[in-house]
Design a protein around this motif. Sequence first.
Motif: not given
Length: 193
Positions: A105-106, A109-110, A114
């Motif tokens: 998930e990191e 986002h980074s 998605r």
Amino acid sequence: MSRFLRASLVVLCLASCGGGGNYSAPRQLDDACAILRERPQYRRAMLATERRWGIPVHVQMATIYQESKFIGNARTPHTFALGVIPMGRQSTAYGYSQALNATWEEYQHSAGSRRAKRDDIGDATDFMGWYMDESARKLGLSKGDAEAQYLAYHEGRTGYAAQSYLNKPWLVEVAAAVGARSEMYREQLAYCR
């Protein structure tokens, strides 16, 4: 033969042929050239990761070998209470890269999309490139040092910085094997390009 039966057979045939990705391991895991010949999408994905993040193909391959043996939907084993009662999996690690939910998930986002999926080789190698690039920047690791990169990958950057792997002789051996496999793959790739 009735129309319904023929239509059913056609649908059954199509469903059996196109049901998702090929998650099985390539046949010759000790031959980098054979792996990339058998799965050309691996070569494309790893070269894209090498261009974007600077992580050599042989380092990616050795890490994927250790983490999932190139099985796209690999999961950790179930744990059992009293040896028979299923209690869930050992961790949330999944896919080629065995990325944990929170780390994935990191990444999404980074640096990733998605919609990135851990069982997609392109997304999995991009994740590894992102993670190893961060390790190189934050810990000063060489992008070509598969052994050190694997220790940081397995223990997390904080664990690597605290040298938590020193209390795990088995992990130090595994990391050395990743380093040796990376070197073997590097030598093989030099002749098959």
